[in-house]
Design a protein around this motif. Structure first.
Motif, PDB file in Angstrom:
ATOM      1  N   ASP A  14       0.829  -1.200   0.000  1.00  0.00           N
ATOM      2  CA  ASP A  14       0.000   0.000   0.000  1.00  0.00           C
ATOM      3  C   ASP A  14       0.868   1.257   0.000  1.00  0.00           C
ATOM      4  O   ASP A  14       0.560   2.242  -0.660  1.00  0.00           O
ATOM      5  N   SER A  15       1.988   1.213   0.722  1.00  0.00           N
ATOM      6  CA  SER A  15       2.874   2.375   0.806  1.00  0.00           C
ATOM      7  C   SER A  15       3.781   2.531  -0.415  1.00  0.00           C
ATOM      8  O   SER A  15       4.012   3.644  -0.877  1.00  0.00           O
ATOM      9  N   TYR A  16       4.305   1.422  -0.930  1.00  0.00           N
ATOM     10  CA  TYR A  16       5.344   1.508  -1.950  1.00  0.00           C
ATOM     11  C   TYR A  16       4.995   0.887  -3.298  1.00  0.00           C
ATOM     12  O   TYR A  16       5.772   1.000  -4.244  1.00  0.00           O
ATOM     13  N   GLY A  17       3.892   0.178  -3.410  1.00  0.00           N
ATOM     14  CA  GLY A  17       3.418  -0.376  -4.678  1.00  0.00           C
ATOM     15  C   GLY A  17       4.337  -1.410  -5.286  1.00  0.00           C
ATOM     16  O   GLY A  17       4.974  -2.200  -4.584  1.00  0.00           O
ATOM     17  N   ALA A  18       4.413  -1.391  -6.616  1.00  0.00           N
ATOM     18  CA  ALA A  18       5.191  -2.386  -7.357  1.00  0.00           C
ATOM     19  C   ALA A  18       6.685  -2.280  -7.048  1.00  0.00           C
ATOM     20  O   ALA A  18       7.414  -3.262  -7.195  1.00  0.00           O
ATOM     21  N   VAL A  19       7.140  -1.121  -6.596  1.00  0.00           N
ATOM     22  CA  VAL A  19       8.553  -0.967  -6.227  1.00  0.00           C
ATOM     23  C   VAL A  19       8.893  -1.918  -5.079  1.00  0.00           C
ATOM     24  O   VAL A  19       9.963  -2.528  -5.066  1.00  0.00           O
ATOM     25  N   ALA A  20       7.967  -2.066  -4.141  1.00  0.00           N
ATOM     26  CA  ALA A  20       8.185  -2.994  -3.028  1.00  0.00           C
ATOM     27  C   ALA A  20       8.330  -4.418  -3.536  1.00  0.00           C
ATOM     28  O   ALA A  20       9.203  -5.162  -3.091  1.00  0.00           O
ATOM     29  N   VAL A  21       7.484  -4.795  -4.487  1.00  0.00           N
ATOM     30  CA  VAL A  21       7.550  -6.137  -5.067  1.00  0.00           C
ATOM     31  C   VAL A  21       8.890  -6.323  -5.770  1.00  0.00           C
ATOM     32  O   VAL A  21       9.554  -7.347  -5.604  1.00  0.00           O
ATOM     33  N   PHE A  22       9.323  -5.334  -6.539  1.00  0.00           N
ATOM     34  CA  PHE A  22      10.611  -5.410  -7.243  1.00  0.00           C
ATOM     35  C   PHE A  22      11.757  -5.631  -6.251  1.00  0.00           C
ATOM     36  O   PHE A  22      12.594  -6.517  -6.437  1.00  0.00           O
ATOM     37  N   VAL A  23      11.811  -4.826  -5.198  1.00  0.00           N
ATOM     38  CA  VAL A  23      12.914  -4.904  -4.228  1.00  0.00           C
ATOM     39  C   VAL A  23      12.951  -6.265  -3.546  1.00  0.00           C
ATOM     40  O   VAL A  23      14.011  -6.887  -3.444  1.00  0.00           O
ATOM     41  N   ILE A  46      -1.477  -8.485  -5.228  1.00  0.00           N
ATOM     42  CA  ILE A  46      -2.589  -8.767  -6.146  1.00  0.00           C
ATOM     43  C   ILE A  46      -3.915  -8.485  -5.452  1.00  0.00           C
ATOM     44  O   ILE A  46      -4.819  -7.891  -6.039  1.00  0.00           O
ATOM     45  N   VAL A  47      -4.044  -8.883  -4.194  1.00  0.00           N
ATOM     46  CA  VAL A  47      -5.262  -8.594  -3.439  1.00  0.00           C
ATOM     47  C   VAL A  47      -5.446  -7.080  -3.331  1.00  0.00           C
ATOM     48  O   VAL A  47      -6.559  -6.569  -3.487  1.00  0.00           O
ATOM     49  N   ALA A  48      -4.353  -6.355  -3.092  1.00  0.00           N
ATOM     50  CA  ALA A  48      -4.435  -4.901  -2.914  1.00  0.00           C
ATOM     51  C   ALA A  48      -4.804  -4.168  -4.202  1.00  0.00           C
ATOM     52  O   ALA A  48      -5.591  -3.232  -4.170  1.00  0.00           O
ATOM     53  N   VAL A  49      -4.246  -4.598  -5.342  1.00  0.00           N
ATOM     54  CA  VAL A  49      -4.495  -3.861  -6.591  1.00  0.00           C
ATOM     55  C   VAL A  49      -5.724  -4.340  -7.336  1.00  0.00           C
ATOM     56  O   VAL A  49      -6.245  -3.645  -8.193  1.00  0.00           O
ATOM     57  N   GLY A  50      -6.179  -5.548  -7.038  1.00  0.00           N
ATOM     58  CA  GLY A  50      -7.343  -6.094  -7.741  1.00  0.00           C
ATOM     59  C   GLY A  50      -6.904  -7.002  -8.870  1.00  0.00           C
ATOM     60  O   GLY A  50      -5.723  -7.237  -9.089  1.00  0.00           O
ATOM     61  N   VAL A  51      -7.874  -7.508  -9.608  1.00  0.00           N
ATOM     62  CA  VAL A  51      -7.578  -8.517 -10.614  1.00  0.00           C
ATOM     63  C   VAL A  51      -7.624  -7.997 -12.044  1.00  0.00           C
ATOM     64  O   VAL A  51      -7.482  -8.768 -12.983  1.00  0.00           O
ATOM     65  N   GLU A  52      -7.802  -6.699 -12.229  1.00  0.00           N
ATOM     66  CA  GLU A  52      -7.792  -6.152 -13.584  1.00  0.00           C
ATOM     67  C   GLU A  52      -6.377  -6.221 -14.161  1.00  0.00           C
ATOM     68  O   GLU A  52      -5.402  -5.975 -13.460  1.00  0.00           O
ATOM     69  N   ALA A  53      -6.295  -6.524 -15.447  1.00  0.00           N
ATOM     70  CA  ALA A  53      -4.990  -6.699 -16.105  1.00  0.00           C
ATOM     71  C   ALA A  53      -4.118  -5.453 -15.983  1.00  0.00           C
ATOM     72  O   ALA A  53      -2.910  -5.558 -15.768  1.00  0.00           O
ATOM     73  N   VAL A  54      -4.707  -4.284 -16.103  1.00  0.00           N
ATOM     74  CA  VAL A  54      -3.940  -3.032 -16.031  1.00  0.00           C
ATOM     75  C   VAL A  54      -3.295  -2.875 -14.652  1.00  0.00           C
ATOM     76  O   VAL A  54      -2.181  -2.363 -14.545  1.00  0.00           O
ATOM     77  N   ALA A  55      -3.962  -3.332 -13.612  1.00  0.00           N
ATOM     78  CA  ALA A  55      -3.420  -3.219 -12.265  1.00  0.00           C
ATOM     79  C   ALA A  55      -2.422  -4.321 -11.958  1.00  0.00           C
ATOM     80  O   ALA A  55      -1.442  -4.107 -11.238  1.00  0.00           O
ATOM     81  N   VAL A  56      -2.651  -5.518 -12.508  1.00  0.00           N
ATOM     82  CA  VAL A  56      -1.819  -6.685 -12.206  1.00  0.00           C
ATOM     83  C   VAL A  56      -0.505  -6.664 -12.983  1.00  0.00           C
ATOM     84  O   VAL A  56       0.531  -7.092 -12.465  1.00  0.00           O
ATOM     85  N   LEU A  57      -0.507  -6.164 -14.193  1.00  0.00           N
ATOM     86  CA  LEU A  57       0.681  -6.206 -15.046  1.00  0.00           C
ATOM     87  C   LEU A  57       1.918  -5.559 -14.420  1.00  0.00           C
ATOM     88  O   LEU A  57       2.997  -6.161 -14.440  1.00  0.00           O
ATOM     89  N   PRO A  58       1.827  -4.360 -13.818  1.00  0.00           N
ATOM     90  CA  PRO A  58       3.039  -3.794 -13.196  1.00  0.00           C
ATOM     91  C   PRO A  58       3.566  -4.639 -12.038  1.00  0.00           C
ATOM     92  O   PRO A  58       4.781  -4.743 -11.851  1.00  0.00           O
ATOM     93  N   VAL A  59       2.685  -5.255 -11.272  1.00  0.00           N
ATOM     94  CA  VAL A  59       3.109  -6.103 -10.155  1.00  0.00           C
ATOM     95  C   VAL A  59       3.800  -7.352 -10.690  1.00  0.00           C
ATOM     96  O   VAL A  59       4.860  -7.758 -10.199  1.00  0.00           O
ATOM     97  N   PHE A  60       3.217  -7.965 -11.720  1.00  0.00           N
ATOM     98  CA  PHE A  60       3.807  -9.144 -12.363  1.00  0.00           C
ATOM     99  C   PHE A  60       5.193  -8.801 -12.914  1.00  0.00           C
ATOM    100  O   PHE A  60       6.179  -9.500 -12.651  1.00  0.00           O
ATOM    101  N   ALA A  61       5.270  -7.703 -13.670  1.00  0.00           N
ATOM    102  CA  ALA A  61       6.547  -7.295 -14.278  1.00  0.00           C
ATOM    103  C   ALA A  61       7.591  -6.980 -13.210  1.00  0.00           C
ATOM    104  O   ALA A  61       8.767  -7.356 -13.350  1.00  0.00           O
ATOM    105  N   ALA A  62       7.184  -6.312 -12.138  1.00  0.00           N
ATOM    106  CA  ALA A  62       8.129  -5.974 -11.069  1.00  0.00           C
ATOM    107  C   ALA A  62       8.709  -7.230 -10.433  1.00  0.00           C
ATOM    108  O   ALA A  62       9.913  -7.293 -10.162  1.00  0.00           O
ATOM    109  N   ALA A  63       7.884  -8.243 -10.224  1.00  0.00           N
ATOM    110  CA  ALA A  63       8.360  -9.483  -9.612  1.00  0.00           C
ATOM    111  C   ALA A  63       9.322 -10.220 -10.539  1.00  0.00           C
ATOM    112  O   ALA A  63      10.398 -10.659 -10.118  1.00  0.00           O
TER     113      ALA A  63
END
Length: 181
Positions: A14-23, A46-63
């Motif tokens: 919630d605080s750092y978004g996909a950057v947290a996942v990347f780190v 994924i729970v925090a951003v929801g299941v829409e592709a636009v929201a999930v893609l940055p989290v997936f890419a960061a990981a």
């Protein structure tokens, strides 16, 4: 409702978004001890951003990119600078496990790198023996790492979506029950 790891992961995302996942995935890829369990953080994201592709893609890419960057850093550190990650207390991989990983690489080559990255518990182990005992280039190693990490994170994505939909369905039912009262 949530365990302490999941609650901390949700707050971190919630605080750092996909950057947290990347780190966190970069640290995991670099065989460094876990700040937070990467799987828990990813599912929480994924729970925090929801299941829409636009929201999930940055989290997936960061990981995926984070894990690949971390593993590539280990590969380069071993190959170019002779670093022995097993000598560091923060690296939870012993010499015996690296010997087994080296045998995997000797038998299967770069596909073993991709396969090991797709399996929890063996992720990243082949960076050290691949760098030590092969002529594989860093870009080829990174490509194999990326393929395996994408498969691993894809499986985590399926779990994350199932959990997000499960929470959404449960919250929807709870809301309907509360409205009926």
């Amino acid at each position: 409702m949530f365990g302490s790891h999941a609650a901390a992961a949700l707050a971190f995302v919630d605080s750092y978004g996909a950057v947290a996942v990347f780190v966190v995935f970069a640290l995991e890829g670099a065989l460094v001890g876990k700040v937070l369990p990467a799987r828990t953080l990813f599912v929480a994201a994924i729970v925090a951003v929801g299941v829409e592709a636009v929201a999930v893609l940055p989290v997936f890419a960061a990981a995926v990119v984070g894990a690949t960057v971390g593993q590539s850093a280990v590969f380069v550190a071993v190959r170019r600078f002779g670093v022995d990650p097993t000598s560091l207390a923060v690296v939870p991989v012993g010499e015996g496990r690296l010997d087994g990983a080296g045998r995997w690489f000797d038998r299967w080559g770069l596909p073993a790198v991709a396969a090991s990255n797709a399996v929890p518990g063996t992720r990243g182990w082949l960076a050290v023996p691949t760098a030590n005992a092969s002529s594989v280039s860093a870009p080829r190693f990174a490509a194999a790492s990326l393929v395996g990490s994408a498969a691993y994170v894809g499986a985590l994505l399926a779990v994350g979506i199932a959990v997000a939909l499960g929470f959404g369905g449960a919250l929807g039912l709870l809301g309907a029950e509360m409205a009926a009262l």
